[in-house]
Design an enzyme around this catalytic site. Sequence first.
Site, mmCIF file in Angstrom:
data_model
loop_
_atom_site.group_PDB
_atom_site.id
_atom_site.type_symbol
_atom_site.label_atom_id
_atom_site.label_comp_id
_atom_site.label_asym_id
_atom_site.label_seq_id
_atom_site.Cartn_x
_atom_site.Cartn_y
_atom_site.Cartn_z
ATOM 1 N N GLY A 148 0.957 -1.110 0.000
ATOM 2 C CA GLY A 148 0.000 0.000 0.000
ATOM 3 C C GLY A 148 0.993 1.153 0.000
ATOM 4 O O GLY A 148 1.826 1.216 0.886
ATOM 5 N N THR A 149 0.943 2.023 -0.949
ATOM 6 C CA THR A 149 2.135 2.808 -1.178
ATOM 7 C C THR A 149 1.849 4.096 -1.928
ATOM 8 O O THR A 149 0.730 4.338 -2.374
ATOM 9 C CB THR A 149 3.115 1.976 -2.042
ATOM 10 O OG1 THR A 149 4.332 2.671 -2.149
ATOM 11 C CG2 THR A 149 2.553 1.782 -3.428
ATOM 12 N N THR A 150 2.894 4.906 -2.043
ATOM 13 C CA THR A 150 2.829 6.039 -2.954
ATOM 14 C C THR A 150 4.079 6.004 -3.806
ATOM 15 O O THR A 150 5.193 5.982 -3.273
ATOM 16 C CB THR A 150 2.822 7.363 -2.178
ATOM 17 O OG1 THR A 150 1.840 7.306 -1.170
ATOM 18 C CG2 THR A 150 2.533 8.518 -3.111
#
EC number: 3.4.25.1
Lengths: 231, 212
Positions: free
Chosen positions: B11-13
């Site tokens: 779950g990231t940017t």
Amino acid sequence: MAAYMSASRLEHAFSTNDFVPEWAQEEVSTGTTIMAVEFNGGVVIGADSRTTTGAYIANRVTDKLTPIHDHIFCCRSGSAADTQAVADAVTYQLGFHSIELDEPPLVETAANLFKQMCYRYREELMAGIIVAGWDKRKGGQVYTVPMGGMIVRQPVSVGGSGSSYIYGFMDSNYKPGMTKEECLHFCTQALALAMERDGSSGGVARLAAITEEGLERRVVLGNQLPKFSNA
Amino acid sequence: MDSQIKGVSTGTTILAVTFNGGVIIGSDSRASIGGYYVSSKTINKLIQVHDRIFCCIAGSLADAQVVTKAAKFQISFHSIQMESPPLVKAAASVLKELCYNNKEELQAGFITAGWDRKKGPQVYTVALGGMLLSQPFTIGGSGSTYIYGYADAKYKPDMSKEECLQFATNALALAMGRDNVSGGVAHLVVITEEGVEHVVIPGDKLPKFHDE
């Protein structure tokens, strides 16, 4: 967070009912972008103008900025029916309360009336509401009542499905101590950005500024909105 | 959605932005399980697949590691056969083939960025089902939702390296501030004709915004 609510509760990929067209099977939702900003002397509120039933735009010129009292407005997101019903009920209650008090009501009172209703009926309702207005005691105030029925006062608040896309813009561009015009400009830009990215938001940008003097409403038409794309 | 990935997920940017003379690719450093447990605070999501080509991963960490390993091998083999550095588009294509041909099993998306002699700095997105798209800049991962507005408003073509670094840092900081499954440090890699420069910005040195 109000942001996660856009899709209708009745998600049928393949519906078995052929007698009713697909667009009439989904409930009417204001998948939307709404926001409100406090400034010294009042508040600025804004919303897009799209109401959808599934993929069909039921109303492309909706007014989601609903007056609750002379200096108090609410911005509605979620189920159109639920929010209209709750807003009507609160308008009645607040009007009665104001007559009893013989004074204009407080924004905090209006917000708490919304909260009471949204919390009590939290299982049945799908409503994310931002209450904003001006009163003599605390000036301009913005209270957010997202789904679930929490209440919190914030200097700036965004809501609706389109709000997810503008959290970054809001965090980086909001500065405390803006003037009314700066707030209006900030809201116009934020709404334009959200309307560009969110399929459930669009149409025109409706804005209103609420101060001691009264109400000033503005509409920014689609072709007049600031453009950000490189295309 | 990222939150439904089984096992460890980024779950990231992630983002990649072209500027005048190069490209910056960046990411946060958090890996989580189900969005409840942070399994790593300092993971590096920027994988070097060749001298001037990097890719960053979003989605299932296991899938991403396997795919990038296979892609790295195929790209270096291709580069040896061609006797020249690979094109960024070639690297992106390799990832796309892997993603498209295995779309039922895989749950990973990629951003490929790099510099090559033919077209200079480039950014490619390979989405979940295997679509390949070239863009001047792109953002991805769960945290990217919150910065679409910021990125649309602030990106300008032909920025300088410093402006681009500021843009990428701000964008990551804003996303990490709102997305609970993005966080840790900001990793940035600046790729130009001259070489590759890795910048790491720890959490407390990230830009702070009005309510922090």
